[in-house]
Design a protein around this motif. Structure first.
Motif, PDB file in Angstrom:
ATOM      1  N   PHE A  68      -5.844  -6.561   2.884  1.00 39.07           N
ATOM      2  CA  PHE A  68      -5.244  -6.966   4.195  1.00 39.07           C
ATOM      3  C   PHE A  68      -5.701  -8.489   4.067  1.00 39.07           C
ATOM      4  CE2 PHE A  68      -6.195  -8.343   8.622  1.00 39.07           C
ATOM      5  CZ  PHE A  68      -4.712  -7.785   9.317  1.00 39.07           C
ATOM      6  N   PHE A  69      -4.930  -9.281   4.929  1.00 41.64           N
ATOM      7  CA  PHE A  69      -5.159 -11.011   5.037  1.00 41.64           C
ATOM      8  C   PHE A  69      -5.141 -11.100   6.660  1.00 41.64           C
ATOM      9  CE2 PHE A  69      -4.485 -15.564   5.535  1.00 41.64           C
ATOM     10  CZ  PHE A  69      -5.364 -15.882   4.596  1.00 41.64           C
ATOM     11  N   ASP A  70      -6.593 -11.712   7.134  1.00 40.13           N
ATOM     12  CA  ASP A  70      -6.585 -11.770   8.448  1.00 40.13           C
ATOM     13  C   ASP A  70      -6.035 -13.340   8.691  1.00 40.13           C
ATOM     14  OD1 ASP A  70      -7.521 -12.107  10.940  1.00 40.13           O
ATOM     15  OD2 ASP A  70      -9.758 -11.501  10.545  1.00 40.13           O
ATOM     16  N   GLU A  71      -5.028 -13.204   9.475  1.00 38.27           N
ATOM     17  CA  GLU A  71      -4.335 -14.688   9.637  1.00 38.27           C
ATOM     18  C   GLU A  71      -5.223 -15.556  10.636  1.00 38.27           C
ATOM     19  OE1 GLU A  71      -1.849 -15.728   8.130  1.00 38.27           O
ATOM     20  OE2 GLU A  71      -0.955 -13.797   7.319  1.00 38.27           O
ATOM     21  N   ALA A 250       6.626  -4.002   0.853  1.00 38.18           N
ATOM     22  CA  ALA A 250       6.203  -5.177   1.746  1.00 38.18           C
ATOM     23  C   ALA A 250       7.522  -5.729   2.369  1.00 38.18           C
ATOM     24  CB  ALA A 250       5.073  -6.078   1.181  1.00 38.18           C
ATOM     25  N   VAL A 251       7.371  -6.320   3.480  1.00 37.10           N
ATOM     26  CA  VAL A 251       8.592  -7.128   4.129  1.00 37.10           C
ATOM     27  C   VAL A 251       7.943  -8.393   4.518  1.00 37.10           C
ATOM     28  CG1 VAL A 251       8.072  -5.834   6.166  1.00 37.10           C
ATOM     29  CG2 VAL A 251      10.264  -7.046   5.704  1.00 37.10           C
ATOM     30  N   ASP A 252       8.522  -9.434   4.471  1.00 38.60           N
ATOM     31  CA  ASP A 252       8.361 -10.911   4.674  1.00 38.60           C
ATOM     32  C   ASP A 252       8.935 -11.237   6.110  1.00 38.60           C
ATOM     33  OD1 ASP A 252      11.069 -11.516   4.161  1.00 38.60           O
ATOM     34  OD2 ASP A 252      10.482 -12.763   2.583  1.00 38.60           O
ATOM     35  N   ARG A 253       8.664 -12.373   6.638  1.00 41.96           N
ATOM     36  CA  ARG A 253       8.891 -12.664   7.946  1.00 41.96           C
ATOM     37  C   ARG A 253      10.657 -13.000   7.984  1.00 41.96           C
ATOM     38  NH1 ARG A 253       6.305 -18.656   6.837  1.00 41.96           N
ATOM     39  NH2 ARG A 253       7.939 -19.826   5.769  1.00 41.96           N
ATOM     40  N   ASP A 254      11.274 -13.125   6.724  1.00 42.55           N
ATOM     41  CA  ASP A 254      12.847 -13.146   6.830  1.00 42.55           C
ATOM     42  C   ASP A 254      13.359 -12.013   6.706  1.00 42.55           C
ATOM     43  OD1 ASP A 254      12.458 -16.143   6.986  1.00 42.55           O
ATOM     44  OD2 ASP A 254      12.190 -16.143   4.872  1.00 42.55           O
ATOM     45  N   GLY A 255      12.579 -10.647   6.710  1.00 43.35           N
ATOM     46  CA  GLY A 255      13.261  -9.432   6.287  1.00 43.35           C
ATOM     47  C   GLY A 255      13.540  -8.984   4.993  1.00 43.35           C
ATOM     48  N   ILE A 296       1.007  -3.992  -2.825  1.00 39.68           N
ATOM     49  CA  ILE A 296       1.334  -5.502  -2.535  1.00 39.68           C
ATOM     50  C   ILE A 296       1.371  -5.706  -1.118  1.00 39.68           C
ATOM     51  CG2 ILE A 296       3.790  -4.681  -2.243  1.00 39.68           C
ATOM     52  CD1 ILE A 296       4.573  -7.525  -3.329  1.00 39.68           C
ATOM     53  N   TYR A 297       0.874  -7.066  -0.724  1.00 40.97           N
ATOM     54  CA  TYR A 297       0.826  -7.430   0.625  1.00 40.97           C
ATOM     55  C   TYR A 297       1.468  -8.917   0.714  1.00 40.97           C
ATOM     56  CZ  TYR A 297      -1.380  -8.410   5.254  1.00 40.97           C
ATOM     57  OH  TYR A 297      -1.416  -8.949   6.593  1.00 40.97           O
ATOM     58  N   ILE A 298       1.850  -9.015   1.991  1.00 39.99           N
ATOM     59  CA  ILE A 298       2.813 -10.513   2.061  1.00 39.99           C
ATOM     60  C   ILE A 298       2.036 -11.118   3.380  1.00 39.99           C
ATOM     61  CG2 ILE A 298       4.666 -11.664   2.470  1.00 39.99           C
ATOM     62  CD1 ILE A 298       6.099  -9.776   0.841  1.00 39.99           C
ATOM     63  N   ASP A 299       1.459 -12.407   3.216  1.00 37.53           N
ATOM     64  CA  ASP A 299       1.060 -12.963   4.473  1.00 37.53           C
ATOM     65  C   ASP A 299       1.942 -13.781   5.240  1.00 37.53           C
ATOM     66  OD1 ASP A 299       1.042 -15.202   3.005  1.00 37.53           O
ATOM     67  OD2 ASP A 299      -1.248 -15.299   3.079  1.00 37.53           O
ATOM     68  N   LEU A 315      -0.139 -14.625  -5.649  1.00 34.55           N
ATOM     69  CA  LEU A 315       1.112 -15.190  -6.204  1.00 34.55           C
ATOM     70  C   LEU A 315       1.932 -16.041  -5.071  1.00 34.55           C
ATOM     71  CD1 LEU A 315       2.087 -12.180  -8.560  1.00 34.55           C
ATOM     72  CD2 LEU A 315       0.731 -14.154  -8.977  1.00 34.55           C
ATOM     73  N   GLU A 316       2.732 -16.835  -5.646  1.00 31.67           N
ATOM     74  CA  GLU A 316       3.416 -17.616  -5.054  1.00 31.67           C
ATOM     75  C   GLU A 316       5.015 -17.650  -5.390  1.00 31.67           C
ATOM     76  OE1 GLU A 316       1.734 -21.417  -4.153  1.00 31.67           O
ATOM     77  OE2 GLU A 316       0.465 -20.378  -2.538  1.00 31.67           O
ATOM     78  N   GLU A 317       5.901 -17.262  -4.613  1.00 31.40           N
ATOM     79  CA  GLU A 317       7.266 -17.194  -5.255  1.00 31.40           C
ATOM     80  C   GLU A 317       7.772 -18.733  -5.012  1.00 31.40           C
ATOM     81  OE1 GLU A 317      11.422 -14.788  -4.357  1.00 31.40           O
ATOM     82  OE2 GLU A 317       9.750 -14.677  -2.998  1.00 31.40           O
TER      83      GLU A 317
END
Length: 323
Positions: A68-71, A250-255, A296-299, A315-317
């Protein structure tokens, strides 16, 4: 004497036919190679921001299961399962501290609520545990009001929504339990399809839509905040857009929906409607490759945190602008 037969027209026809066949074959190959064309199987090579394995102050990770990434604090928390602890890392992914307790033995999933309290799933004790880091208090949460299942309660993965409700996969009973922070039952989410085998992972987006994975059938389910099924997609197979053995999502901010395939060693990306877009990564042991990925987790910066064996890869896409 018979007049010799003129084969010029026949030879011309054959040459034209061969030319047409070659042209069609070349065109087909060209279409396959075009990015975004129908049937194209584009694979994106990720950039490696970091590889987290532990450090001198905390020792090496051993069978990590969840992150988990604590923003708010820019800290990474790893459920270091076989070491029976939770380990935190700073912005450069160097170890900060570790937390262990007699209240948990094998942490496999971790989330944090808006007040800073952490929650973990302890697979060994089959329990939901809360952790208050400021007060240094750890407690097992007693679940109340949960309808009895046919099988033993065996929690697996954990998610949290914007209202601080907890979502716990109860795989043997083929459902997701929705709970308050104190463990009170709110509702349950399930599916009734013939090929449904139970949920192995769960995520919740900013709209409180629920994303769930059925590993056995290779199916992704998306529900609204009330538990109504919106879409489902996926299949088992080796071709792009299908899964050999999906382990996490996982799901990103763009859906966009990211599905991690443990056996294929790659991430398949789908749009919010469930249409396949492309894959990320390849199977292997090098940095940026995935050999046995499980989580997998996406921040919010769109970084992908992938648990792969004894390491967590960040990783960065690459940008996909204009594609």
């Amino acid at each position: 004497m018979n007049k010799p037969q003129d084969n010029t027209a026949s030879h011309t026809f054959k040459r034209r036919g061969l030319f047409c066949l070659l042209s069609a074959a070349f065109l087909a190959l060209s279409l396959v190679s075009l990015p975004g064309s129908a049937g194209a199987a584009e694979s994106v090579k990720p950039a490696v921001a970091a590889v987290v394995t532990g450090g001198e102050s905390t020792g090496l990770l051993k069978t990590p299961r969840g992150v988990f990434f604590d923003e708010a604090k820019s800290r990474l928390y790893v459920a270091d399962s076989a070491n029976k602890r939770l380990v935190s890392f700073d912005t450069e992914f160097k170890p900060l501290a570790e937390l262990s307790s007699e209240k948990f033995e094998f942490p496999v999933s971790v989330v944090r609520d808006s007040m800073g309290r952490f929650y973990i799933i302890d697979a060994a004790k089959r329990a939901l545990v809360s952790i208050d880091l400021e007060k240094k208090e750890t407690a097992v949460i007693v679940l109340t009001g949960v309808p009895a299942g046919k099988e033993t309660f065996m929690p697996g993965r954990l998610a949290i929504d914007s209202q601080n409700r907890l979502y716990v996969t109860d795989r043997l009973n083929k459902r997701i339990l929705v709970l308050t922070r104190d463990g009170s039952f709110v509702s349950e989410i399930t599916a009734k399809h013939e090929d449904f085998h139970g949920f192995s992972d769960v995520r919740v987006d900013e709209k409180n839509d629920v994303y769930a994975l059925d590993t056995v059938s290779g199916t992704v389910y998306v529900f609204d905040s009330g538990g109504k099924l919106l879409i489902r997609f996926g299949s088992r197979g080796a071709s792009p857009g299908s899964f050999l053995f999906p382990t996490s999502l996982a799901v990103d901010r763009d859906g966009r929906i990211y599905v991690l395939d443990g056996h294929a060693g790659r991430i398949s990306v789908f749009n919010r409607a469930g249409a396949f877009q492309h894959t990320i990564g390849t199977k292997g042991l090098k940095d940026g490759e995935m050999y046995s990925p499980s989580y997998i987790y996406i921040d919010k910066r769109q970084r992908l945190f992938v648990v792969d064996g004894q390491r967590v890869q960040v990783l960065e896409e690459p940008s996909r602008a204009g594609r």
